[in-house]
Design an enzyme around this catalytic site. Structure first.
Site, PDB file in Angstrom:
ATOM      1  N   LYS A 113       0.653  -1.135   0.173  1.00  0.00           N
ATOM      2  CA  LYS A 113       0.039   0.068  -0.001  1.00  0.00           C
ATOM      3  C   LYS A 113       1.081   1.307   0.415  1.00  0.00           C
ATOM      4  CE  LYS A 113      -4.091   0.206   1.266  1.00  0.00           C
ATOM      5  NZ  LYS A 113      -4.770  -0.450   0.000  1.00  0.00           N
TER       6      LYS A 113
ATOM      7  N   ALA B  48       4.302   1.149  -0.884  1.00  0.00           N
ATOM      8  CA  ALA B  48       4.509   1.821  -2.909  1.00  0.00           C
ATOM      9  C   ALA B  48       3.717   1.981  -3.732  1.00  0.00           C
ATOM     10  CB  ALA B  48       5.272   0.289  -3.379  1.00  0.00           C
TER      11      ALA B  48
ATOM     12  N   THR C 208     -14.934   5.470   0.856  1.00  0.00           N
ATOM     13  CA  THR C 208     -14.699   4.910  -0.396  1.00  0.00           C
ATOM     14  C   THR C 208     -16.018   4.288  -0.907  1.00  0.00           C
ATOM     15  OG1 THR C 208     -13.288   3.589  -0.223  1.00  0.00           O
ATOM     16  CG2 THR C 208     -11.908   5.441  -1.178  1.00  0.00           C
TER      17      THR C 208
ATOM     18  N   GLY D 241     -16.721   1.613  -3.170  1.00  0.00           N
ATOM     19  CA  GLY D 241     -16.076   1.084  -4.921  1.00  0.00           C
ATOM     20  C   GLY D 241     -17.583   2.655  -6.413  1.00  0.00           C
TER      21      GLY D 241
ATOM     22  N   ASP E 176      -9.769  -5.372 -13.020  1.00  0.00           N
ATOM     23  CA  ASP E 176      -8.517  -5.652 -11.611  1.00  0.00           C
ATOM     24  C   ASP E 176      -9.249  -4.652 -10.808  1.00  0.00           C
ATOM     25  OD1 ASP E 176      -7.146  -6.362  -9.619  1.00  0.00           O
ATOM     26  OD2 ASP E 176      -5.058  -6.061 -10.817  1.00  0.00           O
TER      27      ASP E 176
ATOM     28  N   ASP F  82      -5.608   2.485  -3.334  1.00  0.00           N
ATOM     29  CA  ASP F  82      -4.469   3.199  -3.081  1.00  0.00           C
ATOM     30  C   ASP F  82      -4.138   4.069  -4.583  1.00  0.00           C
ATOM     31  OD1 ASP F  82      -3.492   1.061  -1.056  1.00  0.00           O
ATOM     32  OD2 ASP F  82      -2.399   0.081  -2.741  1.00  0.00           O
TER      33      ASP F  82
ATOM     34  N   SER G 199      -7.930   3.213 -13.159  1.00  0.00           N
ATOM     35  CA  SER G 199      -6.338   2.695 -12.073  1.00  0.00           C
ATOM     36  C   SER G 199      -7.644   0.754 -12.314  1.00  0.00           C
ATOM     37  CB  SER G 199      -6.434   1.949 -10.778  1.00  0.00           C
ATOM     38  OG  SER G 199      -7.401   1.619 -10.148  1.00  0.00           O
TER      39      SER G 199
ATOM     40  N   GLY H 187      -3.081  -5.024 -12.182  1.00  0.00           N
ATOM     41  CA  GLY H 187      -2.124  -5.083 -11.059  1.00  0.00           C
ATOM     42  C   GLY H 187      -2.421  -3.832 -11.019  1.00  0.00           C
TER      43      GLY H 187
END
Length: 297
Positions: free
Chosen positions: A40, A42, A212, A214, A238, A244, A272, A277
């Site tokens: 989280k 990074a 948040t 979703g 994904d 993050d 994102s 990934g």
């Protein structure tokens, strides 16, 4: 340039793509396996850097091959790493199964659990120059507390992303400029029923909340009634790293005002999830602006 300091974890994500999640005791054939930089801390650092911020990371890596790879990847993103320690042993890992656009994650903190309050204090000069500080819960609780207290002492806003969620003392939570949980995480923080209306939970929180939701977007409250920012419609590939990305964008755009920062964070989070990934899906500032250009202000 906005300056952001991130205090948090650095992991190597071990990602398996599967047709569905395995049942307990079941062996299931997967479709693909990847190793992808994560954690989280990074993730939020990379997302903030891609959004144009000057980013410094406070964290720890092991002496293993993963540590070498993760360090090189963060450096390539332009993130300042003078406060990332190398310690003997393993780097943190996260075993992630992705199926149907959702994910299941098991984290082994390893080196991340050595990130200490003393290490945060040693980074005080960097925090003092920051426009915002991000901290999460994949490091020791006492280090989270130290980050909150140092931010308070320096007059720098600290955004606490309470994930993975665990109960925290109310006095710690009051030190955060914003809490950024989902509904389940907020209920855990408050020791409340997760089925309670989220607006009631937000009103009871001891610090301003950006919640948040979703695909629904986010709700935010900084005094007064909660406000809603709708989500942006995208094809979900994904969801790993979406939170993050949201948190990083909130920190980067906070100077634009809370409402505008939440709007941009929702756009970044949506982009994102349209790619595979955690870090692989994180957008640039130009991509966020392009998405927003096609949306009403």
């Amino acid at each position: 340039m906005v300056r952001v300091v991130v205090v948090g974890s650095i992991n190597m994500d071990l990602v398996t793509l599967a047709p569905r999640f395995a049942e307990p005791g079941e062996t299931l054939l997967g479709e693909r396996f990847l190793t992808i930089p994560g954690g989280k801390g990074a993730n939020q650092a990379v997302a903030a850097a891609r959004l144009g911020a000057d980013v410094s990371l406070v964290g720890a890596l092991g002496s293993d091959l993963f540590g070498d790879q993760l360090h090189a990847g963060l450096a390539a993103e332009g993130i300042a790493l003078q406060h990332v320690r190398r310690v003997d042993g393993a780097s943190g890992t996260a075993s992630i199964t992705v199926a149907g656009g959702e994910n299941q994650i098991v984290i082994v903190p390893a080196a991340n659990w050595t990130v200490s309050p003393a290490q945060v204090e040693a980074a005080a000069d960097s925090l003092a120059r920051a426009d915002a500080v991000l901290v999460q819960m994949e490091i020791p609780p006492e280090t989270v507390e130290a980050t909150l207290r140092l931010g308070q002492r320096l007059g720098v806003p600290v955004i606490l992303n309470p994930a993975p969620a665990r109960p925290l003392p109310v006095e710690w939570l009051r030190l955060a400029r914003f809490l950024t949980p989902n509904q389940h995480e907020l209920a855990i923080l408050l020791g409340a029923d997760p089925d309670e209306d989220f607006r009631a939970l937000m009103a009871r929180a001891p610090a301003p909340v950006v919640l948040t939701r979703g695909a629904e977007g986010a709700w935010y409250r900084d005094g007064g009634e909660p406000q809603h920012q709708p989500g942006f419609r995208v094809e979900v590939v994904d969801t790993t790293g979406a939170g993050d990305t949201f948190n990083a964008a909130l920190a980067v755009f906070l100077k634009d005002g809370l409402g505008e920062a939440v709007r941009k964070a929702c756009a970044a989070g949506a982009l994102s999830v349209s790619r595979l990934g955690a870090q692989g899906g994180m957008p640039t500032r130009a991509e966020v602006e392009a998405l927003l250009a096609g949306q009403p202000a």
